[in-house]
Scaffold this motif. Structure first.
Motif, PDB file in Angstrom:
ATOM      1  N   THR A 149       6.478  16.160  71.617  1.00 12.75           N
ATOM      2  CA  THR A 149       5.234  15.449  71.959  1.00 12.75           C
ATOM      3  C   THR A 149       5.518  14.009  72.371  1.00 12.75           C
ATOM      4  O   THR A 149       4.671  13.132  72.214  1.00 12.75           O
ATOM      5  N   CYS A 150       6.742  13.792  72.884  1.00 13.04           N
ATOM      6  CA  CYS A 150       7.129  12.513  73.495  1.00 13.04           C
ATOM      7  C   CYS A 150       7.226  11.363  72.499  1.00 13.04           C
ATOM      8  O   CYS A 150       7.016  10.190  72.867  1.00 13.04           O
ATOM      9  N   ALA A 151       7.528  11.661  71.245  1.00 12.29           N
ATOM     10  CA  ALA A 151       7.747  10.588  70.269  1.00 12.29           C
ATOM     11  C   ALA A 151       9.192  10.102  70.358  1.00 12.29           C
ATOM     12  O   ALA A 151      10.088  10.827  70.800  1.00 12.29           O
ATOM     13  N   ARG A 152       9.404   8.890  69.912  1.00  8.24           N
ATOM     14  CA  ARG A 152      10.758   8.355  69.817  1.00  8.24           C
ATOM     15  C   ARG A 152      11.198   8.441  68.363  1.00  8.24           C
ATOM     16  O   ARG A 152      10.582   7.833  67.488  1.00  8.24           O
ATOM     17  N   ILE A 153      12.259   9.213  68.110  1.00  8.93           N
ATOM     18  CA  ILE A 153      12.731   9.430  66.744  1.00  8.93           C
ATOM     19  C   ILE A 153      13.700   8.309  66.378  1.00  8.93           C
ATOM     20  O   ILE A 153      14.734   8.135  67.030  1.00  8.93           O
ATOM     21  N   HIS A 154      13.361   7.554  65.349  1.00  7.16           N
ATOM     22  CA  HIS A 154      14.228   6.458  64.918  1.00  7.16           C
ATOM     23  C   HIS A 154      15.283   6.937  63.914  1.00  7.16           C
ATOM     24  O   HIS A 154      16.456   6.599  64.041  1.00  7.16           O
ATOM     25  N   SER A 155      14.864   7.725  62.924  1.00  6.38           N
ATOM     26  CA  SER A 155      15.843   8.161  61.919  1.00  6.38           C
ATOM     27  C   SER A 155      15.277   9.292  61.078  1.00  6.38           C
ATOM     28  O   SER A 155      14.059   9.492  61.001  1.00  6.38           O
ATOM     29  N   ILE A 156      16.190  10.036  60.456  1.00  9.38           N
ATOM     30  CA  ILE A 156      15.871  11.022  59.416  1.00  9.38           C
ATOM     31  C   ILE A 156      16.668  10.630  58.183  1.00  9.38           C
ATOM     32  O   ILE A 156      17.866  10.340  58.275  1.00  9.38           O
ATOM     33  N   GLU A 157      16.017  10.625  57.037  1.00 14.13           N
ATOM     34  CA  GLU A 157      16.698  10.255  55.799  1.00 14.13           C
ATOM     35  C   GLU A 157      16.384  11.262  54.703  1.00 14.13           C
ATOM     36  O   GLU A 157      15.243  11.706  54.567  1.00 14.13           O
ATOM     37  N   LEU A 158      17.412  11.622  53.950  1.00 16.14           N
ATOM     38  CA  LEU A 158      17.247  12.419  52.734  1.00 16.14           C
ATOM     39  C   LEU A 158      17.654  11.546  51.558  1.00 16.14           C
ATOM     40  O   LEU A 158      18.582  10.745  51.676  1.00 16.14           O
TER      41      LEU A 158
ATOM     42  N   GLU B 267      15.485  14.683  46.162  1.00 18.44           N
ATOM     43  CA  GLU B 267      14.921  15.806  46.909  1.00 18.44           C
ATOM     44  C   GLU B 267      13.740  15.384  47.770  1.00 18.44           C
ATOM     45  O   GLU B 267      12.831  16.179  48.053  1.00 18.44           O
ATOM     46  N   GLY B 268      13.749  14.126  48.188  1.00 23.94           N
ATOM     47  CA  GLY B 268      12.728  13.640  49.100  1.00 23.94           C
ATOM     48  C   GLY B 268      13.335  13.366  50.456  1.00 23.94           C
ATOM     49  O   GLY B 268      14.548  13.463  50.650  1.00 23.94           O
ATOM     50  N   GLY B 269      12.487  13.034  51.402  1.00 27.30           N
ATOM     51  CA  GLY B 269      12.981  12.732  52.733  1.00 27.30           C
ATOM     52  C   GLY B 269      11.918  12.031  53.549  1.00 27.30           C
ATOM     53  O   GLY B 269      10.741  11.996  53.180  1.00 27.30           O
ATOM     54  N   SER B 270      12.330  11.466  54.675  1.00 23.74           N
ATOM     55  CA  SER B 270      11.391  10.796  55.561  1.00 23.74           C
ATOM     56  C   SER B 270      11.914  10.859  56.985  1.00 23.74           C
ATOM     57  O   SER B 270      13.125  10.883  57.219  1.00 23.74           O
ATOM     58  N   THR B 271      10.973  10.929  57.911  1.00 25.18           N
ATOM     59  CA  THR B 271      11.291  10.894  59.337  1.00 25.18           C
ATOM     60  C   THR B 271      10.538   9.740  59.960  1.00 25.18           C
ATOM     61  O   THR B 271       9.302   9.690  59.885  1.00 25.18           O
ATOM     62  N   ARG B 272      11.268   8.821  60.541  1.00 26.46           N
ATOM     63  CA  ARG B 272      10.643   7.656  61.164  1.00 26.46           C
ATOM     64  C   ARG B 272      10.599   7.881  62.674  1.00 26.46           C
ATOM     65  O   ARG B 272      11.622   8.125  63.301  1.00 26.46           O
ATOM     66  N   MET B 273       9.371   7.812  63.219  1.00 23.99           N
ATOM     67  CA  MET B 273       9.203   8.025  64.651  1.00 23.99           C
ATOM     68  C   MET B 273       8.086   7.132  65.175  1.00 23.99           C
ATOM     69  O   MET B 273       7.254   6.629  64.404  1.00 23.99           O
ATOM     70  N   LYS B 274       8.066   6.951  66.462  1.00 20.54           N
ATOM     71  CA  LYS B 274       7.015   6.175  67.114  1.00 20.54           C
ATOM     72  C   LYS B 274       6.424   7.020  68.223  1.00 20.54           C
ATOM     73  O   LYS B 274       7.143   7.555  69.065  1.00 20.54           O
ATOM     74  N   GLY B 275       5.082   7.128  68.224  1.00 21.15           N
ATOM     75  CA  GLY B 275       4.417   7.934  69.239  1.00 21.15           C
ATOM     76  C   GLY B 275       4.224   9.367  68.768  1.00 21.15           C
ATOM     77  O   GLY B 275       4.217   9.660  67.577  1.00 21.15           O
ATOM     78  N   GLY B 276       4.091  10.267  69.710  1.00 22.81           N
ATOM     79  CA  GLY B 276       3.855  11.659  69.378  1.00 22.81           C
ATOM     80  C   GLY B 276       2.382  11.937  69.128  1.00 22.81           C
ATOM     81  O   GLY B 276       1.522  11.077  69.294  1.00 22.81           O
ATOM     82  N   ILE B 277       2.097  13.164  68.709  1.00 24.87           N
ATOM     83  CA  ILE B 277       0.731  13.591  68.408  1.00 24.87           C
ATOM     84  C   ILE B 277       0.663  13.900  66.921  1.00 24.87           C
ATOM     85  O   ILE B 277       1.162  14.942  66.469  1.00 24.87           O
TER      86      ILE B 277
END
Length: 306
Positions: free
Chosen positions: A84-93, A97-107
């Motif tokens: 959906t045309c987002a810019r993915i900055h990072s994935i972290e675990l 047992e948690g995690g996060s995905t940092r992105m800009k844009g998208g739907i």
């Protein structure tokens, strides 16, 4: 009168077609001996996972596989964001047992539910592939591509690197055991584990509300149509449907018995030296019990005590 006869004939043909379709579907979903063994192994996985999940010390065996499912969750966020045309900055675990995905844009209405639904869909696909050796090989190659993308997005997160490199090592190792039959059971285990974790995680995060924020709560805040518990319940139903669909697809698509799978596997990305009498081929086919504990202990003892 002729009109009545034609209508009766048409009705009879329609009934016959429905009967043939129902009979053919029943035949397709009825498991053969090899598929029954696969279902038994999957059932053993479910029981073992459910037991280990609630035993304080033994639950560390599942720790790396829980992290892998969290990785599938975050990876699903990232891939839908990418589509959906987002810019993915990072994935972290993180080790909890948690995690996060940092992105800009998208739907957001697509990227937010993608975590739970995407990881359950991946689990369902792996369950279906776990019914066939060659399908498990293909699934392993697809996972390798996903792993490469994830490593790029998580290039600063050491835990993600350690997890993916460890899992990749296991996949390569099981590929060489018993003409890749061990790989089939390993892929099946990852699929079952992923689906079960998603079901449990949705219940914990949304229905039981053991965490303050979740994808469902953020979704509810953004769109306000329904409370987070409703969205959690909807996603839970979809996850169950994926789980059942994975089993049905495996039953319908892969009717080959063990010998046919061995013959097919020997012609598709075969293990080097698999036709010789020496090497790992001499180990023979491992029993389902050996595979259950081999999968659980091999990687669990490496990362579970971290």
């Amino acid at each position: 009168m002729p009109y009545i006869e034609n209508r009766m004939a048409s009705g009879s043909l329609e009934d016959s077609t429905k009967y043939l379709f129902a009979r053919d579907f029943k035949t397709q979903v009825t498991p053969n001996e090899t598929q029954r063994n696969t279902l038994i192994v999957a059932g053993v996985y479910i029981v073992v996972i459910a037991i280990l999940w609630h035993v304080p010390i033994l639950n560390r065996i599942l720790y790396p596989f829980k992290l892998l499912t969290v990785g599938f969750h975050e990876m699903s966020h990232a891939f839908v964001g990418l589509l959906t045309c987002a810019r993915i900055h990072s994935i972290e675990l993180d080790p909890d047992e948690g995690g996060s995905t940092r992105m800009k844009g998208g739907i957001p209405c697509l990227t937010l539910p993608a975590g739970y639904l995407g990881s359950s869909f991946i689990g369902a696909c792996l369950i279906a592939c776990g019914f066939n050796t060659n399908a498990s090989k293909v699934a392993s190659l697809v996972m390798a591509v996903f792993f490469l993308f994830t490593l790029w997005w998580a290039r600063r997160n050491w835990l993600t690197w350690l997890l993916i490199l460890g899992m990749s090592g296991l996949i390569v190792m099981f590929w060489f055991v018993a003409d890749s039959i061990a790989l089939r059971y390993f892929v099946l285990f990852i699929g079952v584990m992923s689906c079960m974790y998603v079901l449990w995680d949705v219940v914990d995060d949304t229905l039981a509300r053991k965490v303050n924020t979740s994808d469902a709560s953020v979704f509810a805040e953004r769109y306000g149509c329904c409370p987070s518990r409703v969205w959690g319940f909807v996603w839970l139903v979809v996850a169950f449907i994926f789980f059942a669909a994975g089993i049905l697809v495996g039953l319908v698509a892969f009717k080959q018995n063990v010998e046919q799978q061995k013959a097919d596997s020997a012609r598709f990305l075969p293990v080097p030296g698999s036709n010789s009498s020496g090497g790992m081929a001499a180990l023979g086919s491992p029993t389902p019990a050996m595979l259950v504990w081999g999968v659980a202990l091999a990687f669990g003892s490496a990362l579970g005590l971290l």
